[in-house]
Scaffold this motif. Structure first.
Motif, PDB file in Angstrom:
ATOM      1  N   ARG A 181       0.474  -0.735  -0.133  1.00  0.00           N
ATOM      2  CA  ARG A 181      -0.021   0.163   0.218  1.00  0.00           C
ATOM      3  C   ARG A 181       0.971   1.102  -0.088  1.00  0.00           C
ATOM      4  NH1 ARG A 181      -2.978   0.905   5.288  1.00  0.00           N
ATOM      5  NH2 ARG A 181      -0.992   0.869   5.863  1.00  0.00           N
ATOM      6  N   GLU A 182       1.910   1.417   0.305  1.00  0.00           N
ATOM      7  CA  GLU A 182       2.813   2.261   0.504  1.00  0.00           C
ATOM      8  C   GLU A 182       3.556   2.386   0.291  1.00  0.00           C
ATOM      9  OE1 GLU A 182       2.761   5.441   3.244  1.00  0.00           O
ATOM     10  OE2 GLU A 182       1.663   3.274   3.736  1.00  0.00           O
ATOM     11  N   TRP A 183       4.159   1.295  -0.918  1.00  0.00           N
ATOM     12  CA  TRP A 183       5.331   1.810  -2.219  1.00  0.00           C
ATOM     13  C   TRP A 183       4.271   2.033  -3.188  1.00  0.00           C
ATOM     14  CZ3 TRP A 183       7.659  -3.727  -2.398  1.00  0.00           C
ATOM     15  CH2 TRP A 183       8.831  -3.852  -1.374  1.00  0.00           C
ATOM     16  N   LEU A 184       2.303   1.460  -3.451  1.00  0.00           N
ATOM     17  CA  LEU A 184       1.978   1.954  -4.288  1.00  0.00           C
ATOM     18  C   LEU A 184       0.995   3.249  -4.020  1.00  0.00           C
ATOM     19  CD1 LEU A 184      -0.467  -1.219  -4.523  1.00  0.00           C
ATOM     20  CD2 LEU A 184       1.317  -0.417  -6.513  1.00  0.00           C
ATOM     21  N   ARG A 185       1.290   3.951  -3.264  1.00  0.00           N
ATOM     22  CA  ARG A 185       1.119   5.718  -2.797  1.00  0.00           C
ATOM     23  C   ARG A 185       2.392   5.939  -2.614  1.00  0.00           C
ATOM     24  NH1 ARG A 185      -1.088   6.441   3.337  1.00  0.00           N
ATOM     25  NH2 ARG A 185      -2.559   5.289   3.352  1.00  0.00           N
ATOM     26  N   ALA A 186       3.359   5.681  -2.967  1.00  0.00           N
ATOM     27  CA  ALA A 186       4.515   6.904  -3.269  1.00  0.00           C
ATOM     28  C   ALA A 186       4.548   6.674  -4.876  1.00  0.00           C
ATOM     29  CB  ALA A 186       5.735   5.995  -2.473  1.00  0.00           C
ATOM     30  N   ALA A 187       4.019   5.213  -5.511  1.00  0.00           N
ATOM     31  CA  ALA A 187       4.409   5.895  -7.480  1.00  0.00           C
ATOM     32  C   ALA A 187       2.938   6.242  -7.774  1.00  0.00           C
ATOM     33  CB  ALA A 187       4.092   3.634  -7.577  1.00  0.00           C
ATOM     34  N   SER A 188       1.899   6.235  -7.265  1.00  0.00           N
ATOM     35  CA  SER A 188       0.944   7.456  -7.220  1.00  0.00           C
ATOM     36  C   SER A 188       0.978   8.828  -7.535  1.00  0.00           C
ATOM     37  CB  SER A 188      -0.168   7.273  -6.599  1.00  0.00           C
ATOM     38  OG  SER A 188      -1.462   7.968  -7.256  1.00  0.00           O
ATOM     39  N   ALA A 189       1.577   9.326  -6.204  1.00  0.00           N
ATOM     40  CA  ALA A 189       1.851  11.023  -5.682  1.00  0.00           C
ATOM     41  C   ALA A 189       3.081  10.949  -6.898  1.00  0.00           C
ATOM     42  CB  ALA A 189       2.483  10.127  -4.073  1.00  0.00           C
ATOM     43  N   THR A 190       3.912   9.776  -7.261  1.00  0.00           N
ATOM     44  CA  THR A 190       4.992  10.464  -8.207  1.00  0.00           C
ATOM     45  C   THR A 190       4.733  10.547  -9.625  1.00  0.00           C
ATOM     46  OG1 THR A 190       6.555   9.535  -6.892  1.00  0.00           O
ATOM     47  CG2 THR A 190       7.363   9.125  -8.856  1.00  0.00           C
TER      48      THR A 190
END
Length: 239
Positions: A181-190
């Motif tokens: 979840r944290e990795w996907l959230r960071a990827a989405s923000a980027t």
């Protein structure tokens, strides 16, 4: 006792441990039921910190009990196994109190870890004689082996093995979910902004600290799956 095993701690220490683990398990169940309602605002992070901190202190007390007087509330566990299980967890929880991003990132994991204390509850129950008392109450004979490794699991031990398998699997799933979840959230923000806020960086970085725990839980899953399978399949069939 040989082979790394140590003597049982005084009865009072076993009862105190049982109470701590039972309370932590109950809080984990409460947190899980709260999460089932679908609200991201609960369970309260400060409560999770306090309860996991309580478990960490109990673990540390048990490590000191072994090192200082050679006693334990888990006499069926080997000394190295107890220290390897308890000490890293305690040190991690103490260190995590200064890292808010860890608590924010691993909400499901917190509930899952508290729920696994049910394993310790069942272990302590056996230590204070609960297994023998239950078999006596039900009129079920239980042959006592001198070698603990050859002891046929009783009713409580069978329940513990099954619960431990489910609890550790839940922990591994929770850790995997929270990390992804944290990795996907960071990827989405980027992708949407072209950059990452410092808070997102800290959340992603915090997931690295939990990877060793995830590896341990996956390893333990394989161990418990084999042991639970052995409860239902005879050695001749598994050969």
């Amino acid at each position: 006792m040989g082979n790394g095993f140590v003597e049982r701690a005084p009865w009072l220490a076993c009862v105190v441990g049982q109470i701590v683990y039972l309370a932590a398990f109950a809080k984990g169940l409460e947190f899980t039921l709260i999460r089932a309602q679908g609200s991201d605002a609960v369970p309260d992070l400060k409560q999770a910190q306090r309860w996991l901190g309580l478990v960490a202190w109990e673990y540390l007390a048990e490590v000191l009990l072994i090192l200082l007087v050679g006693r334990t509330i888990f006499p069926r566990w080997r000394r190295p196994d107890i220290i390897a299980h308890h000490l890293p967890f305690s040190l991690f929880i103490f260190a995590a109190h200064g890292v808010p991003s860890l608590w924010e990132s691993f909400r499901w994991t917190q509930s899952a870890v508290l729920l696994t204390q049910g394993n310790e509850v069942l272990e302590c129950f056996q230590t204070i004689g609960g297994e023998a008392a239950l078999h006596w109450l039900l009129g079920i004979a239980q042959k006592k082996e001198e070698d603990a490794a050859k002891q046929t699991p009783g009713l409580v031990e069978k329940a513990r093995l099954i619960y431990a398998m489910c609890g550790i699997t839940n922990c591994a799933l929770a850790e995997t979910h929270d990390i992804l979840r944290e990795w996907l959230r960071a990827a989405s923000a980027t992708h949407s902004t072209g950059s990452l806020e410092m808070s997102d960086v800290l959340h992603v970085a915090s997931t690295v600290a939990v990877l060793p725990a995830l590896y341990l839980h996956v390893t333990l899953m394989r161990k418990y799956y084999r042991r639970v399978a052995g409860l239902f399949v005879s050695p001749a069939k598994t050969a």
